[in-house]
Write an enzyme that holds these catalytic residues in place. Structure first.
Site, mmCIF file in Angstrom:
data_model
loop_
_atom_site.group_PDB
_atom_site.id
_atom_site.type_symbol
_atom_site.label_atom_id
_atom_site.label_comp_id
_atom_site.label_asym_id
_atom_site.label_seq_id
_atom_site.Cartn_x
_atom_site.Cartn_y
_atom_site.Cartn_z
ATOM 1 N N GLY A 59 0.860 -1.196 0.000
ATOM 2 C CA GLY A 59 0.000 0.000 0.000
ATOM 3 C C GLY A 59 0.889 1.237 0.000
ATOM 4 O O GLY A 59 2.062 1.183 -0.374
ATOM 5 N N ARG A 60 0.314 2.345 0.491
ATOM 6 C CA ARG A 60 1.050 3.618 0.421
ATOM 7 C C ARG A 60 2.335 3.584 1.238
ATOM 8 O O ARG A 60 3.358 4.124 0.832
ATOM 9 C CB ARG A 60 0.146 4.759 0.893
ATOM 10 C CG ARG A 60 -0.907 5.099 -0.148
ATOM 11 C CD ARG A 60 -2.083 5.793 0.474
ATOM 12 N NE ARG A 60 -2.854 4.846 1.279
ATOM 13 C CZ ARG A 60 -4.185 4.829 1.356
ATOM 14 N NH1 ARG A 60 -4.885 5.706 0.701
ATOM 15 N NH2 ARG A 60 -4.814 3.936 2.102
ATOM 16 N N ILE A 61 2.298 2.920 2.409
ATOM 17 C CA ILE A 61 3.516 2.887 3.244
ATOM 18 C C ILE A 61 4.555 1.977 2.597
ATOM 19 O O ILE A 61 5.741 2.315 2.514
ATOM 20 C CB ILE A 61 3.182 2.433 4.678
ATOM 21 C CG1 ILE A 61 2.185 3.401 5.317
ATOM 22 C CG2 ILE A 61 4.457 2.342 5.522
ATOM 23 C CD1 ILE A 61 1.587 2.934 6.646
ATOM 24 N N ARG B 62 -1.590 -8.522 -2.079
ATOM 25 C CA ARG B 62 -2.794 -9.179 -2.590
ATOM 26 C C ARG B 62 -2.999 -8.856 -4.067
ATOM 27 O O ARG B 62 -3.375 -9.696 -4.847
ATOM 28 C CB ARG B 62 -4.026 -8.682 -1.803
ATOM 29 C CG ARG B 62 -4.301 -9.476 -0.551
ATOM 30 C CD ARG B 62 -5.410 -8.834 0.215
ATOM 31 N NE ARG B 62 -5.148 -7.401 0.406
ATOM 32 C CZ ARG B 62 -5.914 -6.579 1.101
ATOM 33 N NH1 ARG B 62 -7.004 -7.017 1.644
ATOM 34 N NH2 ARG B 62 -5.590 -5.299 1.245
ATOM 35 N N ILE C 285 6.577 -3.277 10.817
ATOM 36 C CA ILE C 285 5.977 -1.991 11.196
ATOM 37 C C ILE C 285 4.476 -2.032 10.915
ATOM 38 O O ILE C 285 3.834 -0.988 10.821
ATOM 39 C CB ILE C 285 6.627 -0.791 10.449
ATOM 40 C CG1 ILE C 285 6.619 -1.000 8.927
ATOM 41 C CG2 ILE C 285 8.014 -0.505 10.977
ATOM 42 C CD1 ILE C 285 6.948 0.258 8.132
ATOM 43 N N ALA C 286 3.933 -3.255 10.774
ATOM 44 C CA ALA C 286 2.523 -3.383 10.380
ATOM 45 C C ALA C 286 1.628 -3.501 11.611
ATOM 46 O O ALA C 286 1.074 -2.511 12.096
ATOM 47 C CB ALA C 286 2.365 -4.571 9.459
ATOM 48 N N ARG C 287 1.499 -4.686 12.131
ATOM 49 C CA ARG C 287 0.675 -4.930 13.308
ATOM 50 C C ARG C 287 1.202 -6.166 14.023
ATOM 51 O O ARG C 287 1.694 -7.105 13.367
ATOM 52 C CB ARG C 287 -0.782 -5.234 12.912
ATOM 53 C CG ARG C 287 -1.662 -4.021 12.763
ATOM 54 C CD ARG C 287 -1.985 -3.373 14.116
ATOM 55 N NE ARG C 287 -2.833 -2.203 13.970
ATOM 56 C CZ ARG C 287 -2.421 -0.961 13.726
ATOM 57 N NH1 ARG C 287 -1.135 -0.712 13.598
ATOM 58 N NH2 ARG C 287 -3.277 0.035 13.632
ATOM 59 N N GLU D 192 0.501 -6.452 22.392
ATOM 60 C CA GLU D 192 1.162 -5.256 22.930
ATOM 61 C C GLU D 192 0.200 -4.465 23.825
ATOM 62 O O GLU D 192 -1.006 -4.543 23.624
ATOM 63 C CB GLU D 192 1.697 -4.378 21.786
ATOM 64 C CG GLU D 192 0.622 -3.810 20.877
ATOM 65 C CD GLU D 192 1.197 -3.013 19.707
ATOM 66 O OE1 GLU D 192 2.082 -3.518 18.991
ATOM 67 O OE2 GLU D 192 0.728 -1.883 19.508
ATOM 68 N N HIS E 108 5.735 0.827 19.195
ATOM 69 C CA HIS E 108 4.672 1.240 18.254
ATOM 70 C C HIS E 108 4.736 2.754 17.997
ATOM 71 O O HIS E 108 3.775 3.483 18.270
ATOM 72 C CB HIS E 108 3.291 0.829 18.799
ATOM 73 C CG HIS E 108 2.244 0.722 17.712
ATOM 74 N ND1 HIS E 108 1.238 -0.217 17.725
ATOM 75 C CD2 HIS E 108 2.029 1.449 16.575
ATOM 76 C CE1 HIS E 108 0.464 -0.057 16.650
ATOM 77 N NE2 HIS E 108 0.936 0.949 15.951
ATOM 78 N N ILE E 109 5.880 3.198 17.458
ATOM 79 C CA ILE E 109 6.083 4.638 17.259
ATOM 80 C C ILE E 109 6.322 5.004 15.796
ATOM 81 O O ILE E 109 6.803 6.098 15.504
ATOM 82 C CB ILE E 109 7.263 5.161 18.117
ATOM 83 C CG1 ILE E 109 8.563 4.380 17.818
ATOM 84 C CG2 ILE E 109 6.927 5.118 19.593
ATOM 85 C CD1 ILE E 109 9.818 5.048 18.357
HETATM 86 C C1 DGY Z 1 -1.695 3.221 12.619
HETATM 87 O O1 DGY Z 1 -2.029 4.350 12.260
HETATM 88 O O2 DGY Z 1 -2.344 2.222 12.326
HETATM 89 C C2 DGY Z 1 -0.462 3.135 13.426
HETATM 90 O O3 DGY Z 1 -0.114 1.836 13.696
HETATM 91 C C3 DGY Z 1 -0.612 3.946 14.686
HETATM 92 O O4 DGY Z 1 -1.504 3.300 15.524
#
Ligand code: DGY
Length: 325
Positions: A156-158, A179, A238-240, A269, A287-288
């Site tokens: 995606g965008r990130i 996907r 850096i996703a979830r 978390e 989560h920053i």
């Molecule tokens: C998001 O925007 O989903 C980041 O993980 C911050 O919570």
């Protein structure tokens, strides 16, 4: 006419609270405690809207107990805290905060990749502990970034931002799995080549995860996937939390089946798997990834603007469902 009542469930920027107060009767979480679900339900009584931060589960039980609720604006791009089907069925609008955080989060993904591959945290701890006595040819020798192969799962965008940084800034060969494929024009802009997930895992020097968390993406990286990766590889999440099986990852890191990992998100978390805490070859951040002042302010304003637009009957800026009202 009386103002609609809303709940702001965690502390946010005072200027955003001031803006909301022009349109709403606002109850805010001044103490910034993480409310238990029962207390959240209690505080939502009589509220027509809520501004959440991604850590509060909005599910069928909560919706049934809060029949006046009409909109929940998440101050996060990810909205896996929403049971979207339940919200849509209950006629509750959901919104998120895409775009405003993409470049900042991509910056952080790259920072975490570099800190991990180049062993920055580990070497800093060594220095601070007073252990640095002499130069050594292989001291904290890490993995090459420039010219290496970067694999991105979730484009995606990130993910596209991470790809551009890698390809244009560091001369990396970028492969991705998603996907759906990007258009040829987007692939050319990101200098990214689509490959299967297996090929990506087998061949990438660095793997960055940027996909949304869904039932289908749970444990996208578990023991079988880690076994495919190079023993010299870096994994960055850096996703979830939940996209990586943290226990399997800790075992792979301990046994040096991959070289290192950089994690900004964790299963369950803010708890972190204790095995990860004990390992030197993992960089851990709380989560920053989107945490710059400007971006967090933009996220809070976008969530607030969605609430304002909704109650003024204007088009929503960033809806995530289409309930029938
Ligand atoms: C998001 O925007 O989903 C980041 O993980 C911050 O919570």
């Amino acid at each position: 006419m009386s103002k609609p009542s809303i709940l702001v469930v965690r502390a946010i920027f005072p200027e955003v609270l001031d803006k909301l107060a022009q349109y709403f009767t606002v109850e805010s979480n001044t103490g910034d405690q993480d409310w238990e679900p029962g207390e959240l339900i209690q505080r939502l009584q009589g509220k027509a809207g809520a501004l959440t931060t991604g850590g509060q589960r909005i599910d069928a039980a909560l919706l049934a107990a809060c029949p006046q609720l009409r909109i929940v604006a998440n101050m996060a791009v990810g909205y896996n805290n929403f049971d979207l089907d339940a919200m849509t069925a209950a006629g509750v609008q959901g919104t998120n905060t895409p775009d405003v955080l993409s470049e900042t989060t991509a910056d952080f993904g790259f920072a975490l990749l570099m800190a991990t591959a180049r062993r920055i945290t580990e070497s800093e701890h060594f220095l601070r502990a007073g252990s640095w006595k002499q130069w050594r040819y292989d001291m904290f020798a890490g993995a090459e970034i420039h010219g290496s192969r970067l694999g991105i799962i979730g484009m995606g965008r990130i993910g596209q931002g991470v790809a551009r940084r890698g390809a244009h800034g560091f001369g990396m060969e970028v492969v991705y799995h998603n996907r759906s494929r990007l258009t040829p024009a987007m692939e050319a802009e990101c200098k990214a080549r689509y490959v299967s997930k297996d090929e990506l895992l087998r061949t990438a020097d660095h793997v960055v995860l940027v996909l949304p968390y869904t039932a289908g993406s749970h444990h996208t990286i578990g023991a079988p996937e880690l076994a495919l990766m190079k023993p010299t590889a870096t994994l960055v999440n850096i996703a979830r939390g939940g996209i990586v099986d943290d226990m399997a990852l800790a075992q792979a890191l301990r046994e040096r089946r991959i070289a290192s990992a950089g994690l900004d998100v964790f299963e369950g978390e803010p708890k972190v798997h204790p095995d990860l805490l004990a390992l030197p070859n993992v960089v851990l951040t709380p989560h920053i990834a989107s945490a710059t002042v400007g971006t967090r302010l933009a996220m809070a304003n976008l969530a607030a603007d969605n609430l304002i637009a909704f109650f003024e009957g204007r088009g929503l800026l960033t809806p995530v469902n289409s309930p029938v009202f």
